[in-house]
Design a protein around this motif. Structure first.
Motif, PDB file in Angstrom:
ATOM      1  N   LYS A  44       0.844  -1.188   0.000  1.00 36.92           N
ATOM      2  CA  LYS A  44       0.000   0.000   0.000  1.00 36.92           C
ATOM      3  C   LYS A  44       0.877   1.234   0.000  1.00 36.92           C
ATOM      4  N   THR A  83      -7.787   1.740  -3.248  1.00 39.25           N
ATOM      5  CA  THR A  83      -6.550   1.874  -2.484  1.00 39.25           C
ATOM      6  C   THR A  83      -5.365   1.940  -3.443  1.00 39.25           C
ATOM      7  N   CYS A 112      -4.166   1.977  -8.661  1.00 40.75           N
ATOM      8  CA  CYS A 112      -5.208   2.103  -7.638  1.00 40.75           C
ATOM      9  C   CYS A 112      -6.306   1.096  -7.939  1.00 40.75           C
ATOM     10  N   HIS A 172     -15.693   1.203   2.303  1.00 42.75           N
ATOM     11  CA  HIS A 172     -14.541   1.792   1.635  1.00 42.75           C
ATOM     12  C   HIS A 172     -14.636   1.641   0.122  1.00 42.75           C
TER      13      HIS A 172
END
Length: 328
Positions: A44, A83, A112, A172
């Motif tokens: 990440k 993310t 992403c 999310h």
């Protein structure tokens, strides 16, 4: 002695979803014939230093047997929706002694992951339907806000509430967070009175709009989200979009369409009555401007319950009731 393995080059990342992506790269023909494994360093983004791993440190990295490229990397246990990640690749040949001969690392690339697709939103819908229960009557949608907000509506926006971008609250992977423009309304009523609660987490002024003004034969109703915030309360997000509007076009490609007269969340009947689910806190987003003249503005008499505010609230990722398999 065989020549050393060449570092992979020409990295291509494509077909990105909330929990998968397609990955390919280039290798010299001689390497293609002898490579037995791929090592994928996936991190990440967050300002951390690169942490390239050795082949022994595999629990937090991805190791795959060599397959024809492109390959699909999939896994909701290590990929989260929406993310940013960095990725680098290393190839390896497993020797007879169990050790590996490895190439150098490729260049590091960024990508992403995507938001939930329709498939994942339907999973959330099924989860919510699993705990839906009794329906209670309602007559109005209401919006709680501060005096400053309604003053701006009068003085700057011509007495019309304008849609604004959906915040980051909820799941999310929600496809509407940061993308859909709308106006937030509530519709829950008190069990004993049939009226909206006197308390509010958003402000002491309340605009009540007759349900028939927003929810009727000319509007589409969409399911958008199901979440909780480390509490016993569960929230369901619905979207009301006038048919043929820009918001309707946006939602039709991303959200499940609900039957307005037959669903466990929010319904209207031919007799002019409206019903909402008792077991959820419903968040209803209307995608078009709403004139103040459609409703009545008054001050509430209850408390300012800031703990119930969902502004940019984060979903509890450990809840077994409202989390799904696709993404995290």
């Amino acid at each position: 002695m065989e020549p050393p393995l060449s570092a992979p080059y020409g990295i291509q990342i494509s077909d990105i979803t909330c929990d998968s992506f397609r990955l390919s790269w280039e290798m010299p023909p001689y390497d293609v014939q002898r490579v037995t494994h791929y090592f994928i360093d996936l991190n990440k983004k967050g300002g951390q230093k690169e942490n390239k791993f050795k082949h022994r440190d595999v629990p937090t990295k991805l190791v795959a047997k060599a397959v024809a490229l492109p390959m699909v990397v999939r896994g909701h246990w290590f990929l989260s929706p929406r993310t940013d990640y960095t990725l680098a690749v290393q190839t390896a040949v497993k020797r007879s002694d169990g050790e590996y001969t490895v190439s150098g690392w490729s260049e590091t690339h960024s990508f992403c992951t995507g938001a939930y697709a329709m498939e994942q939103v339907r999973q959330l819908q099924e989860k919510a339907e699993g705990i839906a229960g009794r329906m209670l009557p309602l007559k109005v949608f209401y919006r709680n806000q501060t005096a400053e907000y309604f003053q701006n509506v009068r003085e700057k926006w011509g007495c019309v509430m304008l849609p604004s971008i959906k915040d980051e609250s909820g799941s999310h992977g929600s496809p509407i967070s940061g993308t859909l423009n709308g106006i937030f309304f509530c519709c829950n009523t008190e069990f004993n009175t049939g009226l909206p609660p006197n308390d509010s987490p958003y402000g002491r002024l309340r605009l009540t709009v007759p349900a028939s003004h927003l929810f009727h034969e000319g509007t589409h109703l969409y399911f958008a989200d199901f979440y909780c915030m480390y509490s016993a309360y569960h929230y369901v997000v619905l979207v009301l979009a006038p048919q043929g509007s820009q918001g309707d076009a946006f939602c039709s490609a991303r959200l499940p369409l609900l039957d307005p007269q037959n669903n466990p969340f929010l319904t209207w009947g031919e007799d002019g009555r409206y019903w909402h689910a008792q077991d959820f806190i419903l968040e209803v987003i209307y995608t078009e401007p709403v004139p103040l003249g459609w409703g009545q503005l008054a001050e509430i008499t209850g408390h300012q319950l800031m703990s119930l505010s969902t502004a940019n609230a984060k979903k509890d990722p450990s809840c077994k009731v409202c989390n799904i398999s696709g993404g995290r």
